[in-house]
Design an enzyme around this catalytic site. Structure first.
Site, short mmCIF file in Angstrom:
data_model
loop_
_atom_site.label_atom_id
_atom_site.label_comp_id
_atom_site.label_asym_id
_atom_site.label_seq_id
_atom_site.Cartn_x
_atom_site.Cartn_y
_atom_site.Cartn_z
N ASP A 150 10.95 5.86 6.54
CA ASP A 150 9.46 6.02 6.02
C ASP A 150 8.48 5.27 6.61
O ASP A 150 7.34 5.04 6.01
CB ASP A 150 9.55 5.48 4.40
CG ASP A 150 9.89 3.85 4.27
OD1 ASP A 150 10.46 3.64 5.42
OD2 ASP A 150 9.82 3.44 3.38
N GLU A 151 8.62 4.94 7.83
CA GLU A 151 7.55 4.08 8.69
C GLU A 151 7.85 4.49 9.82
O GLU A 151 8.71 4.56 10.58
CB GLU A 151 8.00 2.77 8.33
CG GLU A 151 6.87 1.75 8.84
CD GLU A 151 7.34 0.07 8.45
OE1 GLU A 151 6.68 -0.67 8.54
OE2 GLU A 151 8.59 0.02 7.91
N ASP B 87 3.09 4.60 6.46
CA ASP B 87 4.40 3.92 5.45
C ASP B 87 4.16 4.49 4.27
O ASP B 87 3.15 4.53 3.57
CB ASP B 87 3.99 2.39 5.45
CG ASP B 87 5.15 1.77 4.91
OD1 ASP B 87 6.11 2.22 4.34
OD2 ASP B 87 5.09 0.38 4.66
#
Length: 488
Positions: A105-106, A11
Site C-alpha cells: 500500500d505504499e 500511502d
C-alpha cells in the site's frame, strides 16, 4: 535535494481495513480491525473509526478487543489486497518508470523521470489526479506527499492523512521539520529517541542545532551524520525501481504453546513448504535456510544452515529446517516458529545428494512393498508422506475453514462473508461491494451448500485509465496543502 517537488509518496489510507469496508457495505463507517484473531494475534490495520478508541497497528489483538469490544474483527484476505495493490501500482507505473514499492500500500514515484512533472504546479496537479484515479479504479483513498526528497515526501503523505495531499515547497523544509518530534525522521526508533531525549533533544530543530559533531558523539559516525543531514532537510536517496528482496520467510504464532516435539517438527515442515511456495512465486531460489524459534519465555533463537548452492526444492528446505530444529531446546513450550530462506538467486542449483537420498528412500519403500502407499501418502494421511499435525478441536477446525471476514458462496443465498463461527455453526452475512447491507444467516459448519469463495472486485465497472495521464477527468476537491500550510 531537488529544486522542484517531483518525488511523490503514496500511502493508501488504512489499506486492509478500508478494503474490507469497501467490500462489506454493513461495515462502512464502523470500527474494523484486521489481524490475527487468536489470543496472541496482533493488529495489522485498524480503520479510522477504530483508531478513535486507541487501536493501532502492531497492538496485541487482546488489547484491541478491550479498547473496542464492538468493532468487527477480521482475518486478512491477502489475495484481495494484492489484487488492489496491483491496480494501484499499475497506475503509478503510468506516471514514471521509476516506482519504488515499499509494501502493498505504499510507494515512491519519481515524477521527473517520467516527464509528468517538473515544477510545483505540475507536481501538485498530477498528485491530485492520482488520487482521483485511485478512487475511480479501486474505490479506496490514498494520501499523497510531494517534495524534493524521499524523506520529505513520506513525511508529507503522513501529514496529509487521511485522504489528502501535501506538497512541501522547496525552501520551506527546515521550517516545516523544526517543530516535529525526532521520531519523525527515518531511523529514529524508540531506543534512539529515548537516548536523544536524555541528551535534551526532542524535536528535529534540537538535532539541527546540536550540530553533526554532537550527534556523532552520541550515536556514532554513520547514524549521527545521517541524522544531522536529515534534520537539516537533506536527503539525496534516489527512487529505485526494483528493490531486490534479501530473503523470503514465513512464521506462525500459536494460540497455545506447543509442547509435543512431533507437532513442533510437523509445523516446521509445514512452514518450510509455505516458504518454498513464496520463493517459487517470486521465481527465486535461496542458499541459506533459517529457523526461528520463540520459546515460552519469549526468548528467541535463530539457527541457519548454508547449502552448497541455491535451491527451491521443498524437500531440501524441509530437511534443512528439521536439522536446525534438532539443535534447539524446545523444553517448556514454543509460542512462535518461522522458516526463511536468504541468499536469494535467480537460478537453482540441482542438489544431487538430495536426489540420491530420495532415490534411496524410494528404493527402500519399494523393497518393503510400500512404494504405492508412499506415493499416495496413504500411510501418513497427507499428500507428501509426512505425519498429520496433532488433532484439532471442532472449534479450531471451524475457525480454520471459515475465517472471520473471508468470502463464501451459498447455493441459494449467493455471495457473502463469514461473521463468525463456533459451536458447530458458521454465521454469514450475504452482501456484495455494491449492494445494500445484507441479511445474516447461520448454517452448520458442514453445510454442503456453503463453500469458500474468491473475493469480488471492489469496483464492478472501474473507469478506464488506459490512456492516463494524458487524458484524465478533473481532479476532485479535497484537502490540499502546500509548504506546510493546510487549507480544507
Amino acid at each position: 535535494m531537488r529544486a522542484a517537488p517531483t518525488i511523490l509518496h503514496l500511502d493508501m489510507d488504512a489499506f486492509y481495513a478500508s478494503a474490507e469496508q469497501a467490500a462489506k457495505p454493513s461495515l462502512r463507517g464502523k470500527p474494523v480491525v484486521v489481524g490475527g484473531l487468536g489470543p496472541r494475534g496482533v493488529v495489522a490495520t485498524a480503520s479510522y473509526e477504530a483508531r478513535r478508541f486507541g487501536v493501532h497497528s502492531a497492538m496485541p489483538m487482546a488489547q484491541a478487543r478491550r479498547l473496542a469490544p464492538n468493532a468487527a474483527y477480521l482475518v486478512p484476505r491477502f489475495s484481495l489486497y494484492r489484487s488492489v495493490s496491483d491496480q494501484v501500482m499499475e497506475l503509478l507505473g503510468r506516471l514514471s518508470p521509476l516506482v519504488e514499492p515499499l509494501s502493498l500500500d505504499e510507494a515512491f514515484v519519481d515524477l521527473e523521470a517520467g516527464g509528468t512533472a517538473d515544477d510545483t504546479a505540475s507536481a501538485l496537479a498530477i498528485g491530485e489526479q492520482l488520487r482521483e484515479a485511485i478512487g475511480a479504479v479501486t474505490g479506496l483513498s490514498g494520501s499523497v506527499g510531494l517534495a524534493g526528497s524521499k524523506m520529505l515526501a513520506k513525511i508529507a503523505s503522513e501529514e496529509a492523512k487521511p485522504d489528502g495531499i501535501l506538497l512541501i515547497a522547496p525552501g520551506t523544509e527546515r521550517d516545516l521539520l523544526a517543530p516535529m518530534p525526532v521520531r519523525t525522521l527515518p531511523g529514529v526508533g524508540p531506543a534512539t529517541a529515548d537516548h536523544l531525549r536524555r541528551a535534551g533533544m526532542t524535536t528535529v530543530n534540537d538535532l539541527a542545532e546540536a550540530g553533526e559533531a554532537e550527534l556523532v558523539r552520541l550515536l556514532g559516525k554513520a547514524h549521527g551524520g545521517s541524522l544531522h543531514r536529515m534534520a537539516s532537510g537533506q536527503d539525496d536517496r534516489p527512487v529505485v525501481a526494483e528493490r531486490d528482496a534479501k530473503s523470503v520467510s514465513v512464521e506462525d504464532t500459536f494460540d497455545t504453546d506447543l509442547h509435543d516435539r512431533v507437532r513442533v517438527r510437523s509445523e516446521v515442515e509445514r512452514l518450510a513448504d509455505r516458504c518454498v511456495q513464496r520463493l517459487r512465486a517470486a521465481e527465486r531460489s535461496g542458499r541459506t535456510v533459517v529457523l526461528k524459534v520463540r520459546r515460552y519465555d519469549f526468548s528467541t533463537l535463530t539457527r541457519s544452515e548454508t547449502l552448497r548452492g541455491p535451491t527451491d526444492d521443498p524437500t531440501v528446505v524441509r530437511e534443512a529446517a528439521a536439522r536446525l530444529l534438532e539443535s534447539v531446546d524446545t523444553t517448556g513450550g514454543v509460542r512462535l516458529l518461522g522458516v526463511g530462506v536468504t541468499g536469494l538467486a535467480d537460478y537453482t542449483q540441482e542438489d544431487l545428494f538430495a536426489q540420491a537420498a530420495d532415490e534411496r528412500t524410494a528404493a527402500g519403500l519399494a523393497a518393503a512393498g510400500l512404494a504405492d502407499r508412499a506415493e499416495a501418502g496413504a500411510d501418513a494421511g497427507t499428500d507428501d508422506g509426512r505425519p498429520e499435525p496433532g488433532p484439532e478441536s471442532a472449534e479450531q477446525l471451524a475457525a480454520r475453514r471459515w475465517p472471520a471476514g473471508h468470502d463464501v458462496r451459498h447455493d441459494t443465498h449467493g455471495h457473502g462473508w463469514v461473521q463468525g463461527s463456533g459451536v458447530g455453526r458458521v454465521t454469514v452475512r450475504f452482501e456484495e461491494p455494491e449492494s445494500a447491507p445484507g441479511r445474516v444467516r447461520t448454517f452448520r459448519i458442514d453445510d454442503p451448500a456453503l463453500r469458500p469463495a474468491d473475493p469480488l472486485p471492489l469496483v464492478r465497472d472501474p473507469v478506464d485509465y488506459s490512456s492516463w495521464p494524458a487524458s484524465l477527468p478533473k481532479s476532485r476537491s479535497g484537502p490540499v496543502s502546500s509548504g506546510g500550510e493546510s487549507r480544507p
